[in-house]
Each structure stands twice: as structure tokens, then as C-alpha cells.
Design a protein around this motif. Sequence first.
Motif, PDB file in Angstrom:
ATOM      1  N   ASP A   1     -12.757   0.167  -1.878  1.00  0.00           N
ATOM      2  CA  ASP A   1     -11.619   0.860  -2.510  1.00  0.00           C
ATOM      3  C   ASP A   1     -12.132   1.870  -3.530  1.00  0.00           C
ATOM      4  OD1 ASP A   1     -11.985  -0.309  -5.148  1.00  0.00           O
ATOM      5  OD2 ASP A   1     -11.244  -2.201  -4.328  1.00  0.00           O
TER       6      ASP A   1
ATOM      7  N   ALA B   1       0.846  -1.201   0.000  1.00  0.00           N
ATOM      8  CA  ALA B   1       0.000   0.000   0.000  1.00  0.00           C
ATOM      9  C   ALA B   1       0.881   1.251   0.000  1.00  0.00           C
ATOM     10  CB  ALA B   1      -0.924  -0.009   1.216  1.00  0.00           C
TER      11      ALA B   1
ATOM     12  N   VAL C   1      -5.769  -3.242  -2.969  1.00  0.00           N
ATOM     13  CA  VAL C   1      -4.537  -2.475  -3.200  1.00  0.00           C
ATOM     14  C   VAL C   1      -4.142  -2.582  -4.673  1.00  0.00           C
ATOM     15  CG1 VAL C   1      -2.073  -2.316  -2.645  1.00  0.00           C
ATOM     16  CG2 VAL C   1      -3.737  -2.811  -0.827  1.00  0.00           C
TER      17      VAL C   1
ATOM     18  N   ILE D   1      -1.138   4.422  -0.846  1.00  0.00           N
ATOM     19  CA  ILE D   1      -2.557   4.159  -0.547  1.00  0.00           C
ATOM     20  C   ILE D   1      -2.731   4.148   0.956  1.00  0.00           C
ATOM     21  CG2 ILE D   1      -4.374   2.394  -0.631  1.00  0.00           C
ATOM     22  CD1 ILE D   1      -3.258   1.584  -3.372  1.00  0.00           C
TER      23      ILE D   1
END
Length: 557
Positions: free
Chosen positions: A484, A420, A458, A425
Motif C-alpha cells: 500500500d 476501498a 485500506v 482506493i
Amino acid sequence: MSFTEEQKIKRIHAIKGIILSRWFLILGLALVGVVQRIAGVGVSSLTVMRLMVLVILPMLYNISFSFYIHRSPQKLRDRTLHLLSFSQVLVDQLMVTALIYYTGGIESINFFIYFFPLLSATILFSEIEIVMLSLVTMTMYIGLIVFEFQGFIAHYARYHHDPHLYQNIEATVLNTMTIALSFMVLSILAIFVNRIIRDRELQITIERDKVRSILNSLEDGIIMMDTQQHILSMNPPAMYMLQLYDDALKSELHKKNFAKKFHSLIDAILDQPQAKRLGHDIAVGGGDIVTYIQVDSIPIYNLSGSILSWVKVLRDVTREKELDQMKSDFISVAAHQLRTPLSSLKWFFQIMSDGDIGPVNAKQKELLDQAFAKNNQVIEIINNLLDISEMEEGRTEYQFIEDHVVDLVEDVVKSAAVDAERKKIHIELNTPAELLPPIEMDKQKLRMAIQNLVDNAVKYSPNDSTISIRIHQPDGQQLIAITDQGIGIPKKEQAKIFTKFYRATNAKQQESSGSGLGLYIVRHIIQKHRGRIWFESEPRRGTTFYISLPVSKKYHR
Ligand code: ADP
């Protein structure tokens, strides 16, 4: 004319209906007679004695009709049935004529009761027979009036004060003509009604034959059953699967009529679940010859929403099972053979990249690291394939213990952090303030499932985005939602996403690595935990995967 089995059953049914309505008619007339007597306004000619004869006689013949018609259809010969049908109409016509005679002849208003035999004729007979039977009615009525007029038979006056109407030529002619005319009109009407009934019947028969020929031409076995487990129909493939060659045993499926190997199949056929259920495979037979039958249960609902009957679909899945087994065997052998050399390769790349067998330059190290990563991906796919073949053969062992979902998810988030961070992220985890109860889980497998979903989030998210994971317990279930802001799943492909090897087109374009096996395994693991998995996705906006897992009853709030 001889009856087919089906015509016979229909005719018997109709006669039973007529007998039942006749009981009501007799009861009604008896009541009217008695009430009139009590009120002292009765027809003067209808003495108690005559009233009793007019009530008891129809009762007697109705009882004897009942007796004949309730014999089993096999015993009822065609001739008896014809005779029974005609007597339904003829005796009633005679009885009504007698009633008219004793209640005043031409003065009587009871001629309207002729409607009853006429109605019976409409139900039972053809058009020409209806016409003939109404001519008989007319003849009886006119005969009665004319005989009275001529003085061939005695006249019973309906009213005390007007004894001469039956001798009045004008009244006799007018009345008989009017009544004869109304019979004509009624019989024409009856013919129309009869035609409508026959047309409907024909339509129903055509439809039914159509359905029957469709059912008979199917390869799958189809069984229709009512809610009392009576078999309504069964097509030849179903009979073949049950090795049932005796039509008489078709209407009820009793285990005692079948060899032991069919018992679990019969249980599955007779089972009536709460709603539609797709069946699992049932093995029939033993030793080398085993067939696998899948039994699906489909309820048919009536308009008010309750279950009316059941359709059972029996599918022979033996061939599919064999193919599946061959596929699994092949995958398992190939995968085992590949895994060992690939695992050795992994360490060769590692040793070379670390410079343990001589110096490597930066370019060489980069290539060796790429080879190491690719090799790892292949090993992962092979491991997945082996997991799947174990799962499908039911060899995967689950060890359930009670543990906390939140701890597990925190763990997963930690291990996803490296990937990530590389894509900048941010993963946020929302858990309730209070401590959620533990759930029954195989920790390692559930971890693998959740890890897979977070890794996908991810993998399919753009840089600088957020993934949020929420855990809560709405009702008896713990719900994990992983949202997400990634590429999403195209609407048209959503239905296939849990299929083995399936990868959506946008995922394949963006991310070449991936096998399409992850979600298939995840779903299997969740189902083993008696849970559910589903998702909502908007292409180019993001996806939310949901997992719900049951909380054991002792922790229900
Ligand atoms: P893989 O990720 O290895 O391709 P999976 O079985 O894990 O295989 O996923 C199957 C497919 O589901 C993916 O190829 C992708 O098309 C889609 N998918 C899964 N998770 C997501 C997600 N979070 N966002 C978008 N697509 C996803």
C-alpha cells in the motif's frame, strides 16, 4: 605439595605430552645412529651394543612411565605423581649424559639434547626447580668432562684421528665454560617461558572463574555440551531442575539414571539441531505438580564456521504459564458474558434505525447507525479475544484441504471493494498467466488472515491511492505481497507490530478504531499453515506485507 583435582589432570596431561615427544626423540636418535652405521661414518666409540642400550633403555622407562600415567587420576596418588614428574627430567638427564659419554665426551656434540629435559622442567616445575635442575645438568656434564680429564673414567674417542682432545686442559676448560654458560642462558630463558605459561594459565583461570560465578548466579539453568553430547559444565540451577545431586552423573546424561518424568527434558537437552533453536515448553512431572521448562539450544561456532559446542538454556516457565492460563480463563469468561448482551443490542439498534418500532428522524437514524457500528466493533474485538484464547490453548481446529490461493485472494478483494471505493482506493491484483498449483489450507482461516491484511492496507492508506497485490511462486513457496501507499510503520515500532494489542503511534493518531489483535492472529494462522509472514515498511510511503506458503512437494516444478 598436594594437588587439586584440576592441577592433577593438568599435570597428567603434561606428562603424557612429554612421554609422546620422548618417543619421537628416541626414534630420531635411533634412526641417526642406524643411518650412520650403515653409511660407515658412525662415531667410532658407539658400538652396536651401546647404541642398542642407549635406545632400549629409554624405551623401557618410557613404557613404564606410560603405564603409570594412564591409570585413572583417582588412583594416582600425589606422591607418585611428584615422583613421576621429577623422574621425567632426571632419567633423561642421565640418559643424555650417557649418550655424550659414549659419543666422545668433550668431543661429542650431543650436549644439545639436554634441551629436552630442560623443556620438560619448564612445563612441569616452578622457577626455583628449573634452576636446580639446570644446575644438575651442568654438574653432570662438567663432572663427566673432569672425570675423563682426570682419568677416573675411560674416554671413548669420537674421531679416530684425534684421541687427545679430552686431555687438553685448554679445550676442557673452554668447552665446559662455554657449555655451562649456555645452560645458564637457557635456564633463564626457560624461566621466562615458564613465567609466560603460568601467567596465561592464571589469566585463563581468572576468566573461567568469572564465567563460572556468572553462570552460578543466574536463575536459568545453563548446560555446556560438546558435539558428542558430553556435558562440559552445568550450573546449580540446571542440576536443580534435573534433580541431579550426584556430581558423578553430570558428565553424561543417561535416561537410565533419571526418573521417567525427566526423559523428554533430557531428550530436549541432548538434541542438537542444525542451528540455534528456541525451545518449546516441556512438562516435567505429573498429577498436580507439573513444572514447565523451556530449553533453548544455542550453538557455539569455531572460526571455520562449524559447530564446536552447545549451550543449553533451561528456563522454568511454570509461573508464566499459570499466569497466562489465568489471563486466558479470565478473558474467555468475560468475553462470553459480554458477547450475548452486545449481540442483542446490535439488533435493537438495527430495529430502531430501520423504523420498525416507530419513525426516527434523520439525526436519530445517524446516531443509531453510529451506535450500531461501534457495537459491531466491540463484538469484533470480543470475537478476536475468544479466537486468541482458543488459539493459545490449542483448541482451534484446522481443516486442511487443497485449494487455490488466487481464488481466495480474488474473493477477499471483492469484499474489500466497498471500503476501498469509499476512499477511492484502487486495488490491483497481479497473478501469473499460468495456473498456480493448489496449496493445503484451512480456507476459512487463511481467508480471514488475508482479509485482515487487505483491510489494514485500506484502513491505513490515504484517499486516491493504490493497493497492489501480487501472487507468484518463486520456489516451492507461493508468495503473496500486499503493497500500500499508506502511513507506514515507524522504524522503532516495527519489532513490536505482531505483539498482542500493539498499535503503532501513527496508526492510533489516524484511526481510532482497531484493537491491535489482527496481526497477532494472522501470524498464528500463517504459522499453522507452515508459512511465514513479514513486512517492509517506510513511514509515510507505504508498507508491503508478505506471506509465503509452502506448496506440497508433488507440485514442485
Ligand atoms: P489494528 O489494525 O486493529 O490496529 P492489527 O493487529 O491488524 O491491529 O495491526 C497492528 C498494527 O500494525 C496497527 O495498529 C498498525 O500500527 C500496524 N499496521 C498494520 N498494517 C499496517 C499497514 N498496512 N500500514 C501501516 N501500519 C499497519
